[in-house]
Design an enzyme around this catalytic site. Structure first.
Site, PDB file in Angstrom:
ATOM      1  N   ASP A  51      10.960   1.800  34.341  1.00  0.00           N
ATOM      2  CA  ASP A  51      10.432   1.766  32.975  1.00  0.00           C
ATOM      3  C   ASP A  51       9.351   1.003  33.228  1.00  0.00           C
ATOM      4  OD1 ASP A  51      10.365   1.935  30.007  1.00  0.00           O
ATOM      5  OD2 ASP A  51      11.468   0.049  29.905  1.00  0.00           O
ATOM      6  N   LYS A  73       9.560   6.620  33.367  1.00  0.00           N
ATOM      7  CA  LYS A  73       8.735   6.809  32.277  1.00  0.00           C
ATOM      8  C   LYS A  73       7.439   6.261  32.644  1.00  0.00           C
ATOM      9  CE  LYS A  73      12.392   5.078  29.022  1.00  0.00           C
ATOM     10  NZ  LYS A  73      12.759   4.040  28.109  1.00  0.00           N
ATOM     11  N   VAL A 105      16.901   6.392  26.456  1.00  0.00           N
ATOM     12  CA  VAL A 105      17.769   7.236  26.862  1.00  0.00           C
ATOM     13  C   VAL A 105      19.062   6.429  27.359  1.00  0.00           C
ATOM     14  CG1 VAL A 105      16.121   8.838  27.427  1.00  0.00           C
ATOM     15  CG2 VAL A 105      16.692   7.127  29.111  1.00  0.00           C
ATOM     16  N   ASP A 151      22.787   2.955  30.008  1.00  0.00           N
ATOM     17  CA  ASP A 151      23.777   2.243  28.722  1.00  0.00           C
ATOM     18  C   ASP A 151      22.793   1.760  27.666  1.00  0.00           C
ATOM     19  OD1 ASP A 151      22.797  -0.077  30.351  1.00  0.00           O
ATOM     20  OD2 ASP A 151      23.527  -1.298  28.788  1.00  0.00           O
ATOM     21  N   ARG A 154      27.489   5.023  29.462  1.00  0.00           N
ATOM     22  CA  ARG A 154      27.411   5.082  30.784  1.00  0.00           C
ATOM     23  C   ARG A 154      27.904   6.503  31.118  1.00  0.00           C
ATOM     24  NH1 ARG A 154      24.788   0.602  32.814  1.00  0.00           N
ATOM     25  NH2 ARG A 154      25.327  -1.424  32.168  1.00  0.00           N
TER      26      ARG A 154
HETATM   27  P1  IMP Z   1      12.044  -1.804  34.026  1.00  0.00           P
HETATM   28  O1  IMP Z   1      12.132  -3.246  34.744  1.00  0.00           O
HETATM   29  O2  IMP Z   1      11.108  -2.249  32.822  1.00  0.00           O
HETATM   30  O3  IMP Z   1      11.264  -0.785  34.741  1.00  0.00           O
HETATM   31  O4  IMP Z   1      13.219  -1.456  33.531  1.00  0.00           O
HETATM   32  C1  IMP Z   1      14.241  -0.960  34.605  1.00  0.00           C
HETATM   33  C2  IMP Z   1      15.788  -1.128  33.747  1.00  0.00           C
HETATM   34  O5  IMP Z   1      15.743  -1.197  32.501  1.00  0.00           O
HETATM   35  C3  IMP Z   1      16.465  -0.179  34.199  1.00  0.00           C
HETATM   36  O6  IMP Z   1      17.303  -0.231  35.554  1.00  0.00           O
HETATM   37  C4  IMP Z   1      17.309   0.116  33.324  1.00  0.00           C
HETATM   38  O7  IMP Z   1      18.709  -0.571  33.461  1.00  0.00           O
HETATM   39  C5  IMP Z   1      16.566  -0.569  31.963  1.00  0.00           C
HETATM   40  N1  IMP Z   1      16.211   0.764  30.956  1.00  0.00           N
HETATM   41  C6  IMP Z   1      14.758   1.004  30.842  1.00  0.00           C
HETATM   42  N2  IMP Z   1      14.593   1.943  30.043  1.00  0.00           N
HETATM   43  C7  IMP Z   1      15.803   2.303  29.700  1.00  0.00           C
HETATM   44  C8  IMP Z   1      16.571   3.473  29.086  1.00  0.00           C
HETATM   45  O8  IMP Z   1      15.664   4.246  28.359  1.00  0.00           O
HETATM   46  N3  IMP Z   1      18.060   3.568  28.741  1.00  0.00           N
HETATM   47  C9  IMP Z   1      18.632   2.589  29.541  1.00  0.00           C
HETATM   48  N4  IMP Z   1      18.285   1.713  30.044  1.00  0.00           N
HETATM   49  C10 IMP Z   1      16.828   1.559  30.174  1.00  0.00           C
HETATM   50 MG    MG Z   2      20.619  -1.349  31.831  1.00  0.00          MG
END
Ligand code: IMP
Ligand code: MG
Length: 180
Positions: free
Chosen positions: A104, A132, A154, A160, A166
């Site tokens: 993300d 994303k 999502v 989750d 999940r």
């Molecule tokens: P980041 O550090 O912002 O890249 O987020 C990564 C983590 O956030 C992922 O491993 C997920 O656990 C959680 N995450 C990010 N977007 C989503 C989503 O749309 N649905 C569920 N979990 C998400």
């Molecule tokens: Mg999560």
């Protein structure tokens, strides 16, 4: 199953299964002469990993690392990443393949990659089921991406919402009114 909280199905079960098989074949080809040291990021990656590794026809090891990046609210990262459970074995001198559910902002993966690189692996690649790109705050190298998706929250197939959903075999979109 609480599907009243779902706005739509974004990626159907058959579509996921077909793509996971392709990723497994690609990884098997790329690692034909290697024994990858898989680092699966808990908890979100466990469903994807279970299917992916059954499409690998190279010897490989599976290890787990648990990371926490979410605080109070269920759909927004705090940006503070913590290792909740570290690897039990050293990746030194190994060909590491990180398996993630979703990238993300990129903060979690950036943290994991920095951490892994301090342990002297021979190589590090990343396989994520979902990405994303419009949400990225930190650029991270992605070697294998299942699907690029829009900026929607999502769930399902390991992902989750507040620890639920999940088990869904597809990727669904949470109803926007659930965000706030
Ligand atoms: P980041 O550090 O912002 O890249 O987020 C990564 C983590 O956030 C992922 O491993 C997920 O656990 C959680 N995450 C990010 N977007 C989503 C989503 O749309 N649905 C569920 N979990 C998400
Ligand atoms: Mg999560």
């Amino acid at each position: 199953m609480g599907e009243h909280n779902l706005a739509e199905i974004l990626i159907a079960e058959q579509e996921i299964q077909a793509r996971v098989a392709e990723l497994g074949q690609q990884i098997s080809t790329d690692y034909a002469d290697k024994t990858p040291f898989i680092v699966a990021v808990l908890k979100g990656a466990y469903v994807f990993l279970a299917d992916l590794c059954r499409h690998l026809n190279v010897l490989h090891e599976v290890h787990f690392m648990a990371i926490s990046s979410y605080g109070g609210r269920a759909t927004q990262s705090t940006g503070v990443v913590r290792i909740v459970m570290d690897l039990p074995a050293s990746p030194e001198g190994r060909d590491v393949l990180v398996v993630e559910d979703i990238v993300d902002s990129g903060r979690t993966l950036d943290y994991i990659l920095r951490n892994l690189h301090t342990r002297n692996p021979t190589s590090v690649r990343v396989c994520t089921l979902l990405s994303k790109p419009s949400r990225r705050e930190i650029q991270v190298p992605l070697d294998y991406v299942g699907f690029e998706i829009p900026d929607k929250f999502v769930l399902g197939y390991g992902l989750d919402f507040d620890e639920h959903y999940r088990n869904l075999p597809f990727i669904g979109v949470l109803k926007p009114e659930m965000y706030e």
